[in-house]
Scaffold this motif. Structure first.
Motif, PDB file in Angstrom:
ATOM      1  N   SER A 108       0.749  -1.148  -0.022  1.00  0.00           N
ATOM      2  CA  SER A 108       0.066   0.016  -0.038  1.00  0.00           C
ATOM      3  C   SER A 108       0.963   1.248  -0.015  1.00  0.00           C
ATOM      4  O   SER A 108       0.405   2.372  -0.432  1.00  0.00           O
ATOM      5  N   THR A 165      -2.820  -3.231  -5.378  1.00  0.00           N
ATOM      6  CA  THR A 165      -4.113  -3.903  -4.857  1.00  0.00           C
ATOM      7  C   THR A 165      -5.231  -3.418  -5.424  1.00  0.00           C
ATOM      8  O   THR A 165      -6.486  -3.933  -5.220  1.00  0.00           O
ATOM      9  N   THR A 166      -5.312  -1.965  -5.896  1.00  0.00           N
ATOM     10  CA  THR A 166      -6.476  -1.732  -6.526  1.00  0.00           C
ATOM     11  C   THR A 166      -6.144  -1.008  -7.756  1.00  0.00           C
ATOM     12  O   THR A 166      -5.475  -1.630  -8.512  1.00  0.00           O
ATOM     13  N   ASP A 191      -2.019 -12.300   2.753  1.00  0.00           N
ATOM     14  CA  ASP A 191      -3.185 -11.659   2.230  1.00  0.00           C
ATOM     15  C   ASP A 191      -4.076 -12.315   1.347  1.00  0.00           C
ATOM     16  O   ASP A 191      -3.966 -13.665   1.069  1.00  0.00           O
ATOM     17  N   ASP A 192      -5.098 -11.938   0.627  1.00  0.00           N
ATOM     18  CA  ASP A 192      -5.811 -12.465  -0.357  1.00  0.00           C
ATOM     19  C   ASP A 192      -5.533 -12.508  -1.880  1.00  0.00           C
ATOM     20  O   ASP A 192      -6.275 -12.520  -2.643  1.00  0.00           O
ATOM     21  N   PHE A 247      -5.779  -9.328  -6.898  1.00  0.00           N
ATOM     22  CA  PHE A 247      -6.350  -9.128  -5.805  1.00  0.00           C
ATOM     23  C   PHE A 247      -7.742  -8.825  -5.747  1.00  0.00           C
ATOM     24  O   PHE A 247      -8.474  -7.917  -6.634  1.00  0.00           O
ATOM     25  N   SER A 304      -9.493  -6.913  -4.191  1.00  0.00           N
ATOM     26  CA  SER A 304      -9.812  -5.452  -4.069  1.00  0.00           C
ATOM     27  C   SER A 304      -9.915  -4.727  -5.453  1.00  0.00           C
ATOM     28  O   SER A 304     -10.554  -3.739  -5.586  1.00  0.00           O
ATOM     29  N   GLN A 305      -9.000  -5.375  -6.540  1.00  0.00           N
ATOM     30  CA  GLN A 305      -9.241  -4.763  -7.815  1.00  0.00           C
ATOM     31  C   GLN A 305     -10.414  -4.984  -8.489  1.00  0.00           C
ATOM     32  O   GLN A 305     -10.948  -4.376  -9.063  1.00  0.00           O
ATOM     33  N   GLU A 335     -12.880  -5.564  -6.718  1.00  0.00           N
ATOM     34  CA  GLU A 335     -14.322  -4.708  -6.141  1.00  0.00           C
ATOM     35  C   GLU A 335     -14.250  -3.207  -6.774  1.00  0.00           C
ATOM     36  O   GLU A 335     -15.324  -2.470  -7.283  1.00  0.00           O
ATOM     37  N   ALA A 336     -12.948  -2.588  -6.977  1.00  0.00           N
ATOM     38  CA  ALA A 336     -12.698  -1.421  -7.558  1.00  0.00           C
ATOM     39  C   ALA A 336     -13.530  -1.074  -8.988  1.00  0.00           C
ATOM     40  O   ALA A 336     -14.283  -0.103  -9.199  1.00  0.00           O
ATOM     41  N   PRO A 347     -20.659  -4.470  -4.946  1.00  0.00           N
ATOM     42  CA  PRO A 347     -19.462  -5.247  -4.652  1.00  0.00           C
ATOM     43  C   PRO A 347     -20.039  -6.676  -4.140  1.00  0.00           C
ATOM     44  O   PRO A 347     -19.207  -7.417  -3.334  1.00  0.00           O
ATOM     45  N   ARG A 402     -16.106 -15.042  -1.195  1.00  0.00           N
ATOM     46  CA  ARG A 402     -15.637 -14.409  -2.055  1.00  0.00           C
ATOM     47  C   ARG A 402     -14.734 -15.114  -3.118  1.00  0.00           C
ATOM     48  O   ARG A 402     -14.732 -14.943  -4.183  1.00  0.00           O
TER      49      ARG A 402
END
Lengths: 140, 437
Positions: free
Chosen positions: B70, B97-98, B331-332, B342, B344-345, B347-348, B357, B428
């Protein structure tokens, strides 16, 4: 002139259709016609009912993805080539059909169909001009 | 003439005490370099109350703050640069990550040390000047292709810069030019192996003698199959763009863990919960410090890979510490067809494209190829009752995902509230691949 059609986005799995028909039965909604388009993942069920607004309200409240949209209901000329004649008219006028299915009515001795096209207003105008009988909700 | 055993024996077989001395000397210089040139490091060290002069050797490494993925996102694109751009000659990039990708910068010195590391891996796998090295990792921003390509040049091998894909051409070059070393992901190697078998090749008639496989997890069963199908010895290689690329560590003929190039990188194992360093032999998160990289030197970078280090002497003669294959992640992050992804990507992208999401990722493996499916709940207001319109939404979401991730998942729109929730929390990721032993 167009009639209202109710559509619902369904999971393609056992019991998902009856979940809807049960909900509508409880609400005393009368189903007139139904057609299902399915893929391996999902189905779209399309319904002509006596009270689509009420049906939509119940389905949305139960968390379904559902919508009401206008579709064209018309009488298929009762002779060989009757449907071909309608399709030809649409083609000549550059109208594309998304889907079509038979409409069950209480009117005897005639065949009716429902379709969604890429331009409902134009469809109705073109069909009327060519003396194809259109139905409104009162006749259904 | 017999092939050489080491590419740089003066480092690879250096006595452990001397390695530690060399690491200490380099670390002291590196800490001073980043403190003076990277405001991020200066601020973090000041925050922790550590001055460059507090670092007197690698025994003081634990005093330095960690760097997380991050931090790279927050300092995108130039914030971590430790050299003027004028001194940089290349970038490589990996997923963030995003939305923002990680961009790693290299000076010529950085490229050279990275390629040296890859050259060591190639020589450890038995490559020398007479060999034909087929590099079937992707070329471009991904480090796989460029790293092994550079290493192969350094060793003096004839290098086939195939990049990934176009299997027919891969096999034609491999058989016509008699490639002896194959570098690619293990799943692609398995796919090439199956294709060769279908074409009538046997392990004896396939020209390969070795394979260097990395960028994704593989098991000892995968190794056994690859070696049997291709008639080769299969070597593991490890690396990450943040630290340089492939070759941070590599396997020798012993196949008992990967030697970390300790003259350039210091490895630590920490407790991922507390950040506390763990003694050798304990399982934990791998952390790397770059000792002499100039442009993009990560100090105590948390890899999120879980593994074990071993200082046990190796029969190959290399003295570099060995790391186990990563046994999982703290991490995931998922590795799909060699690409880091990721949740999170994903989701973005969903939020940006007007979806909620509510999604599920399903990973599986068919014919040695990862399948990547994403099930997404269609918001009720987006429903339109034709199959065509739903297919169009799926296609456009797939394109948006491909832009963000670098690979396009198969998108399946599903009705609202149909994605399985266990104990109220959505599951998920369903990963049906067997990735670890």
């Amino acid at each position: 002139m167009a009639i209202r059609q109710l559509s619902v986005f369904l999971e393609n799995k056992k019991g998902s259709l009856s979940e809807i028909t049960n909900l509508l039965a409880e609400a005393k909604v009368d189903l007139r016609s139904m057609c299902i388009a399915e893929t391996s993942n999902y189905g779209i069920v399309r319904i002509i009912a006596n009270d689509p607004a009420k049906a939509l309200e119940i389905l949305i409240a139960s968390g379904f993805a559902a919508q009401i949209r206008p579709v064209t209901a018309f009488a298929v000329p009762d002779q060989p080539g009757g449907l071909a004649q309608v399709l030809e008219i649409l083609e000549e006028n550059g109208i594309n059909i998304e889907y079509m299915y038979a409409l069950v009515t209480t009117i005897a001795d005639k065949a009716y169909a429902v379709m969604r096209t890429d331009d409902e207003e134009k469809t109705e105008a073109v069909l009327a001009k060519n003396n194809i009988e259109l139905l409104d909700e009162k006749n259904v | 003439m017999e092939n050489r055993k080491y590419y740089q024996p003066e480092f690879e077989t250096m006595p452990v005490e001397d390695i530690k001395k060399l690491q200490s000397e380099k670390l002291i210089k590196q800490v001073k370099h980043v403190y003076e040139n990277v405001p991020f490091y200066r601020a973090r060290m000041d925050e922790k109350g550590v001055k460059p002069e507090d670092i007197k050797g690698i025994e003081d490494l634990y005093k330095l703050p960690f760097v997380e993925k991050s931090d790279l996102r927050d300092n995108y694109p130039y914030g971590m640069l430790a050299k003027p751009l004028a001194d940089c000659v290349r970038i490589q990039s990996t997923s963030g990550t995003t939305g923002k990708r990680v961009i790693a910068y290299y000076t010529q010195y950085d490229i050279d040390l990275w390629e040296d590391c890859c050259a060591r891996a190639l020589v450890a796998a038995g490559a020398d000047k007479e060999d034909v090295v087929q590099v079937s990792y992707g070329y471009g921003l991904f480090t796989g292709g460029p790293g092994l390509n550079g290493g192969s040049h350094k060793v003096g091998c004839l290098t086939l810069p195939m990049s990934s894909g176009n299997t027919e051409r891969q096999l034609q070059f491999m058989t016509d030019l008699k490639a002896t070393v194959l570098c690619c992901t293990p799943s692609y190697a398995a796919y090439l192996g199956e294709s060769l078998k279908e074409m009538g090749y046997t392990p004896e008639t396939i020209p390969l003698k070795a394979g260097i496989f990395g960028a994704e997890p593989w098991t000892s069963e995968n190794r056994r199959q690859l070696e049997a199908t291709l008639g080769i010895k299969a070597y593991d290689i490890y690396g990450l763009t943040e630290i340089s690329g492939p070759g941070v560590s590599f396997e020798c003929a012993e196949q008992g863990g990967m030697h970390i190039n300790e003259d350039h990188f210091v490895a630590e194992i920490i407790n991922p919960e507390t950040g506390e360093p763990l003694p050798e032999g304990e399982k934990g998160e791998l952390v790397f410090t770059c000792l002499d990289k100039e442009a993009f030197p990560m100090l105590r970078y948390r890899t999120r890979d879980i593994c074990v280090l071993s200082r046990k002497p190796c029969s190959c003669g290399r003295t570099f510490i060995r790391m186990s294959k990563p046994m999982g992640r703290s991490d995931d992050m998922m590795i799909i067809r060699g690409v880091n992804v990721f949740p999170s990507q994903i989701e973005a992208v969903l939020l940006k494209e007007g979806y909620t999401p509510n999604y599920q990722i399903k990973l599986s493996r068919v014919n040695n190829n990862d399948t990547f499916d994403v099930f997404v709940e269609l918001p009720p207001e987006q429903f339109d009752d034709s199959v065509k319109s739903i297919s169009a939404k799926e296609a456009s979401l797939r394109d948006a995902m491909r832009n963000m991730l670098g690979i396009g998942p198969a998108i399946h729109l599903v009705p609202p509230k149909t994605i399985t929730r266990s104990e109220g929390k959505a599951v998920r990721i369903i990963d049906e691949r067997k990735l670890h032993d």
